[in-house]
Design an enzyme around this catalytic site. Structure first.
Site, PDB file in Angstrom:
ATOM      1  N   ASP B 351     -15.413   7.642 -12.757  1.00  0.00           N
ATOM      2  CA  ASP B 351     -14.355   6.753 -12.307  1.00  0.00           C
ATOM      3  C   ASP B 351     -13.361   7.521 -11.431  1.00  0.00           C
ATOM      4  OD1 ASP B 351     -12.891   4.169 -12.578  1.00  0.00           O
ATOM      5  OD2 ASP B 351     -11.391   5.454 -13.510  1.00  0.00           O
ATOM      6  N   GLU B 388     -17.488   7.232  -8.084  1.00  0.00           N
ATOM      7  CA  GLU B 388     -16.667   6.205  -7.437  1.00  0.00           C
ATOM      8  C   GLU B 388     -15.800   6.991  -6.464  1.00  0.00           C
ATOM      9  OE1 GLU B 388     -13.890   2.430  -8.739  1.00  0.00           O
ATOM     10  OE2 GLU B 388     -13.463   4.359  -9.643  1.00  0.00           O
TER      11      GLU B 388
END
Lengths: 106, 710
Positions: B351, B388
């Protein structure tokens, strides 16, 4: 209820009678007891669980130990577990290598 | 022979516990013969005490200071003998300077959780209100590492062969309609494995399962009156522990076993597991946040701090983990190795991964040591690493994320370009052509290929597929932030009516647009990712940021499956088609030439006229042909596949490229047709009468297979 266990072996059937609680406080003792049967020919490994009130992670590990070290080729039975015990075994997914039965007569 | 280092050498001050100096590695609490080895790092702490609790009890039963001889370098380590470790929770008191300008925030009154805790109590049952008076909210526990894996191991499926399915552990089965015995848990997912197999996905990507606090920033929604929670969980309490509240056995402290059992069962069924990991920040927030662990153990080491000692906030969540500090870097590496080795996970999705490439002052680095270390780590050597590739501080690295040929990326440009093309936005053809090929404009450098691109149209963050074709704008009022949260750049189109509609024409078009989207996704080079529930048209009623909605907004409504069998069937067959055709799953990019002597280049582009594309801004029609002899770089033989995409609102004829002798065109999918003629079983395609032209309906996708005529 007092926690205790008894192991008896006859005719290639190893019966382990469980009673009260099986957790980290007594699991090691049971494991030591079961170690005595390593190397013996065991066709059936039977855990009599009617009077077992609670099983913890450490307790489950003793059953796994028994399966791996004693009964790799044996039929493994869990007899008459109470709902509380059976739920823990099923939810954690550790029920896949043993048969759960209501009664055992041998 | 008996080891001499297994025996106590010291006694605690109260005389109750026998002790000896511990082993500094591994960090955390490890079961050793006769006792437990505790080891914790702190560079700036002046002293440390071990705090022991019985499970669930608020008062510690014992506090044991680490003696001077129990500190090795900056590590406090001690073995405590004869503990009932199954009934134990432990923490630490750390003393040291409180001087925020220098980065220190020690508070010797706080009980601190072990950063290496392998199991964490305190939130054992999801949503059960904690006792806020408890001085120790997130309680480190000791767990066994002897799970019975039998012959299981990570599957090591080539990434280009995966179809990823992103899900939230709780949301997947929490809705009563799921019909599982243990809703919202790892055990619940296990019950749904037959469903996943029927759908055909080969990998589940689990949104964060590390221990987090669902009560973090919990509040009541001013619009709905419902409790808002930290539902998604992108806010770690501990990196090494699975979330207890995601386990049906969490109340028994057996979440580790349950999570491992799920992974083992998924592997048995050919399904990989990727974890969404959040190393960019922790749940401690900024200087106003709670002491959970890192802040009180070694604030200056664990966090990026401004020159004044405040927290940098590149995560948008109050603090930023100091990822390129060598200590934190090692903790992250230890953590990932642990999940790879002890949990057999197949990969990780990071993330806000761009934060992992910032230096200790927050500046982006050219060759970030952490990312390089992960790329070359031997234990992670076969793990998928997916970034990401952006952060909340404005760093956007899609296509430029430091990769060393190892890292793949969530391709945000794929999502945006496909959505623009799908809704018929002018000028979207060029971008779409790149995305269909695995984005060579982004990834044809430094040894990267189509495998660098994780293609997705929808993910947890944003609209669901159904909402993408049903809402022009977000509807996040229930989040209680005046609809100001969530992305405004959705490139969505509501097909003529905002929200739920009773107009059959609107609903028919929405169904077609969803089929168009998944058809294009699954014929694209790269690795496709599907959001769980999209295959049954799951809705969040226009909420594109449901991070706090632990209710019907987020939970998948399984009753939609019966209502949308048509869509499920389309998804299922498209996935099967992708699996059946290696020509759709290249690891490298196309060479745009015929290197197999087939008479066709590996990929050729077409339009209304074969071999001729109108690339102008107003054009909304594109077709391509993949030559089967070039499948997987010419190493395997496959059928040729032709895909015609008409995103114009009128029907158009597409001239078909002529195939070689004895080869004919067969139709596999036509989104303009009604079931059962919208899609066929792979291998059972129907030969088309007119081999020269195909009339492609308005806003429709047609997929043809070129194979020998029977």
């Amino acid at each position: 209820m007092e926690s205790k266990y008894t192991c008896t072996c006859a005719n290639e059937i190893l019966k382990v009678e469980l009673c009260g609680r099986l957790d980290a406080t007594n699991a090691e003792g049971l494991q030591t007891e079961l170690k005595k049967f390593i190397g013996q020919k065991i066709a059936e490994l039977v855990f009599l669980a009617r009077d077992l009130e609670y099983i913890s992670s450490a307790g489950l590990r003793v059953i796994i130990f028994a399966k791996q070290k004693i009964g790799a080729d044996a039929k493994i039975l869990l007899v008459a577990p109470r709902d509380a015990v059976l739920n823990v075994i099923k939810m954690s997914g550790l029920d896949n290598f043993m048969a759960v039965v209501d009664t055992y007569t041998k | 022979m008996l080891r001499v280092d297994l025996h106590p050498t010291h006694v605690s001050e109260d005389g109750k516990y026998h002790l000896r100096v511990g082993k500094p590695l591994p960090f955390g609490a490890s079961i050793v013969p006769g006792g437990v080895n505790f080891s914790i790092y702190s560079r700036y702490a002046t002293s440390c005490k071990l705090v022991l609790f019985n499970k669930h009890e608020q008062k510690p039963f014992c506090v044991i200071p680490f003696k001077d001889e129990f500190r090795i370098g900056n590590v406090f380590t001690m073995v405590v003998f004869d503990l009932d470790y199954e009934n134990l929770e432990y923490g630490f008191y750390m003393d040291g300077p409180f001087d925020p300008r220098q980065g220190h925030r020690f508070d010797k009154t706080k009980v601190l959780m072990d950063p290496y805790a392998k199991a964490i109590g305190g939130r054992d049952v999801w949503g059960k209100t904690p006792d806020w008076n408890d001085i120790y909210q997130h309680r480190a526990r000791i767990c066994f590492d002897d799970f019975d894996w039998e012959s299981d191991h990570p599957l090591e499926t080539p990434i280009e062969d995966l179809v990823i399915y992103e899900m939230h552990v709780r949301g997947f089965t929490r809705h009563p309609s799921s019909g599982v015995k243990h809703p919202g848990t790892f055990a619940g997912i296990k019950e749904k494995i037959p469903y996943l197999k029927e759908l055909g996905v080969s990998c589940v990507e689990l949104m964060p399962i590390h221990e987090f606090d669902e009560f973090e920033n919990s509040r009541v929604s001013p619009t709905t009156g419902k409790m808002l929670m930290n539902y998604w969980g992108y806010s770690n309490v501990g990196f090494f522990a699975p979330k207890a509240g995601f386990a049906a056995t969490g109340k028994f402290g057996m979440q580790v076993d349950e999570c491992k059992t799920l992974i083992k069962e998924l592997h048995k069924n050919g399904i990989e597991v990727i974890l969404d990991v959040v190393f960019n920040h922790t749940a401690e927030g900024n200087e106003k946040g709670p002491y959970i662990s890192y802040r009180g153990i070694d604030n200056k080491t664990y966090y990026l701090l401004t020159p004044d000692g405040y927290y940098f906030n590149f995560s948008g969540c109050g603090n930023t983990l100091n990822c390129n500090n060598p200590i934190v870097r090692n903790m992250i590496l230890d953590c990932l190795r642990y999940w790879a080795a002890d949990y057999h996970v197949d990969g990780f999705r990071f993330d806000l991964a761009s934060i992992l490439g910032r230096d200790q002052n927050g500046a982006p680095m050219h060759s970030p040591p952490l990312l390089e270390t992960l790329a070359f780590d031997p234990i992670l050597g076969k793990c998928k690493l997916i970034a990401e590739a952006w952060d909340a501080g404005g760093l956007y690295q899609v296509g430029s994320f430091p990769a060393w040929g190892r890292w793949a990326e969530w391709n945000g440009k794929y999502r945006d370009d496909l959505r623009k093309f799908l809704k018929g936005e002018p000028g979207s053809l060029g971008g779409m052509a790149q995305r269909l090929q695995g984005s060579p404009d982004l990834y044809s450098w430094e040894g990267r290929g189509a495998t660098a691109s994780i293609n997705f149209i929808t993910a947890h963050d944003g609209f669901t597929l159904y909402d993408m074709v049903s809402y022009n704008g977000k509807h996040n009022e229930a989040n209680g932030e005046n609809n100001s949260d969530g992305s405004n750049d959705n490139y969505s189109w509501n097909c003529g009516w905002e929200g739920e509609s009773t107009d059959p024409a609107v609903n028919k078009l929405r169904m077609k647009q969803m089929k168009n989207a998944v058809a294009m996704l699954l014929v694209s080079q790269g690795t496709p990712m599907i959001l769980a529930g999209d295959e049954m048209a799951n809705t969040q009623w226009g909420n594109n940021n449901a991070y706090c909605q632990d209710n019907e907004i987020s939970w998948i409504d399984w009753s939609q499956l019966d209502k949308n069998r048509e869509l499920f069937n389309f998804f299922k067959k498209m996935i099967a088609f992708r699996k059946a055709h290696p020509v759709l799953r290249s690891s490298g990019h196309f060479k745009n030439r015929d290197y197999m002597g087939s008479g066709f280049a590996d990929i050729t582009w077409h339009g209304q006229k074969a071999w001729n594309v109108d690339w102008s801004a107003e054009s909304r029609m594109l077709a391509f042909l993949l030559c089967g002899m070039h499948a997987k770089g010419g190493t395997v033989d496959d059928n040729s596949i032709y895909v015609a995409m008409n995103m114009h609102w009128e029907m158009h004829g597409f001239e078909l490229p002529k195939l070689n002798h004895h080869m004919q065109w067969y139709v596999f999918a036509n989104t303009d047709a009604q079931p059962p003629f919208d899609i066929w079983e792979p291998g059972k395609e129907v030969r088309i009468e007119n081999q020269n032209e195909f009339l492609v309906g308005p806003r429709s996708v047609v997929i043809l297979v070129g194979k020998e005529s029977k």
